[in-house]
Write a protein that holds these residues in place. Structure first.
Motif, short mmCIF file in Angstrom:
data_model
loop_
_atom_site.label_atom_id
_atom_site.label_comp_id
_atom_site.label_asym_id
_atom_site.label_seq_id
_atom_site.Cartn_x
_atom_site.Cartn_y
_atom_site.Cartn_z
N LEU A 62 -21.60 -9.38 23.29
CA LEU A 62 -21.77 -8.26 22.36
C LEU A 62 -23.09 -8.32 21.63
N PHE A 63 -23.48 -9.53 21.22
CA PHE A 63 -24.67 -9.67 20.40
C PHE A 63 -25.92 -10.06 21.19
N GLU A 64 -25.82 -10.17 22.49
CA GLU A 64 -26.98 -10.48 23.31
C GLU A 64 -28.03 -9.38 23.14
N ASN A 65 -29.22 -9.77 22.68
CA ASN A 65 -30.33 -8.84 22.47
C ASN A 65 -30.01 -7.71 21.49
N ASP A 66 -29.00 -7.86 20.64
CA ASP A 66 -28.57 -6.79 19.76
C ASP A 66 -29.64 -6.35 18.78
N ASP A 67 -30.40 -7.32 18.23
CA ASP A 67 -31.40 -6.96 17.22
C ASP A 67 -32.59 -6.22 17.81
N THR A 68 -32.73 -6.20 19.13
CA THR A 68 -33.87 -5.52 19.73
C THR A 68 -33.50 -4.17 20.32
N THR A 69 -32.23 -3.84 20.39
CA THR A 69 -31.80 -2.59 21.01
C THR A 69 -31.78 -1.43 20.05
N GLY A 70 -31.81 -1.70 18.75
CA GLY A 70 -31.69 -0.63 17.76
C GLY A 70 -30.25 -0.20 17.56
N GLN A 71 -29.33 -0.81 18.27
CA GLN A 71 -27.92 -0.50 18.15
C GLN A 71 -27.20 -1.75 17.63
N ALA A 72 -27.32 -2.04 16.36
CA ALA A 72 -26.72 -3.24 15.80
C ALA A 72 -25.20 -3.09 15.75
N HIS A 73 -24.52 -4.18 15.99
CA HIS A 73 -23.07 -4.23 15.95
C HIS A 73 -22.63 -5.06 14.76
N VAL A 74 -21.43 -4.77 14.28
CA VAL A 74 -20.78 -5.63 13.31
C VAL A 74 -19.39 -5.90 13.85
N LEU A 75 -19.04 -7.16 13.93
CA LEU A 75 -17.74 -7.58 14.42
C LEU A 75 -17.01 -8.24 13.27
N SER A 76 -15.77 -7.85 13.05
CA SER A 76 -14.96 -8.53 12.05
C SER A 76 -13.64 -8.91 12.69
N TYR A 77 -13.18 -10.10 12.39
CA TYR A 77 -11.93 -10.58 12.94
C TYR A 77 -11.43 -11.74 12.09
N THR A 78 -10.18 -12.12 12.33
CA THR A 78 -9.59 -13.26 11.65
C THR A 78 -9.48 -14.39 12.65
N VAL A 79 -9.99 -15.52 12.25
CA VAL A 79 -9.96 -16.70 13.12
C VAL A 79 -9.68 -17.93 12.25
N ALA A 80 -8.74 -18.74 12.68
CA ALA A 80 -8.38 -19.97 11.96
C ALA A 80 -8.05 -19.69 10.49
N GLY A 81 -7.51 -18.51 10.21
CA GLY A 81 -7.13 -18.16 8.84
C GLY A 81 -8.26 -17.62 7.98
N TRP A 82 -9.44 -17.44 8.53
CA TRP A 82 -10.61 -16.92 7.81
C TRP A 82 -10.95 -15.53 8.30
N ASN A 83 -11.44 -14.69 7.42
CA ASN A 83 -12.02 -13.41 7.83
C ASN A 83 -13.48 -13.69 8.17
N VAL A 84 -13.89 -13.34 9.38
CA VAL A 84 -15.25 -13.61 9.85
C VAL A 84 -15.92 -12.29 10.15
N PHE A 85 -17.15 -12.13 9.65
CA PHE A 85 -17.96 -10.94 9.88
C PHE A 85 -19.26 -11.39 10.52
N VAL A 86 -19.62 -10.77 11.63
CA VAL A 86 -20.85 -11.12 12.34
C VAL A 86 -21.64 -9.83 12.53
N ARG A 87 -22.88 -9.85 12.13
CA ARG A 87 -23.74 -8.67 12.25
C ARG A 87 -24.81 -8.94 13.30
N GLY A 88 -25.19 -7.91 14.05
CA GLY A 88 -26.11 -8.05 15.16
C GLY A 88 -27.46 -8.62 14.82
N ASP A 89 -27.88 -8.55 13.57
CA ASP A 89 -29.18 -9.10 13.21
C ASP A 89 -29.12 -10.59 12.92
N GLY A 90 -27.93 -11.19 13.08
CA GLY A 90 -27.81 -12.63 12.92
C GLY A 90 -27.03 -13.10 11.71
#
Length: 113
Positions: A62-90
């Motif tokens: 999902l995040f491969e080359n995301d910061d260079t495409t102009g189409q940034a992604h944000v992924l949010s999910y729950t893992v190991a009891g934590w809410n995790v947010f990942v944005r395409g710019d790192g």
């Protein structure tokens, strides 16, 4: 919402923030594992496998080359009891869902400025 900008809010309290770089040999999935381990106060090797909660290869794809495409992604999910947010710019934010407050933007600025 302004075109090209994405804003996600959450009410959970951030306990750890990290970054990954597309220029690095370290893929986003590894950075996420390290961020969750830091939130728990353990070494990444001490975590139970996160692959039962999320497809780590899909995170990398999902995040491969995301910061260079102009189409940034944000992924949010729950893992190991934590809410995790990942944005395409790192940006990565790990939040404790048991600690809540007023909803605020998950990340300080829009992802596509």
């Amino acid at each position: 919402m302004t075109s090209g900008h994405l804003s996600i809010s959450c009410a959970c309290v951030a306990v750890h923030e990290a970054e990954y770089s597309g220029d690095s040999e370290r893929p986003p999935s590894v950075a996420v594992v390290e961020a969750v381990a830091a939130a728990e106060g353990v070494e990444p090797t001490e975590l139970r496998s996160l692959s039962a909660d999320i497809d780590l290869e899909a995170v990398d794809a999902l995040f491969e080359n995301d910061d260079t495409t102009g189409q940034a992604h944000v992924l949010s999910y729950t893992v190991a009891g934590w809410n995790v947010f990942v944005r395409g710019d790192g940006a990565i934010r790990v939040c404790d869902p048991t600690q809540t407050g007023e909803p605020t933007p998950t990340f300080e600025q829009a992802c596509c400025d």
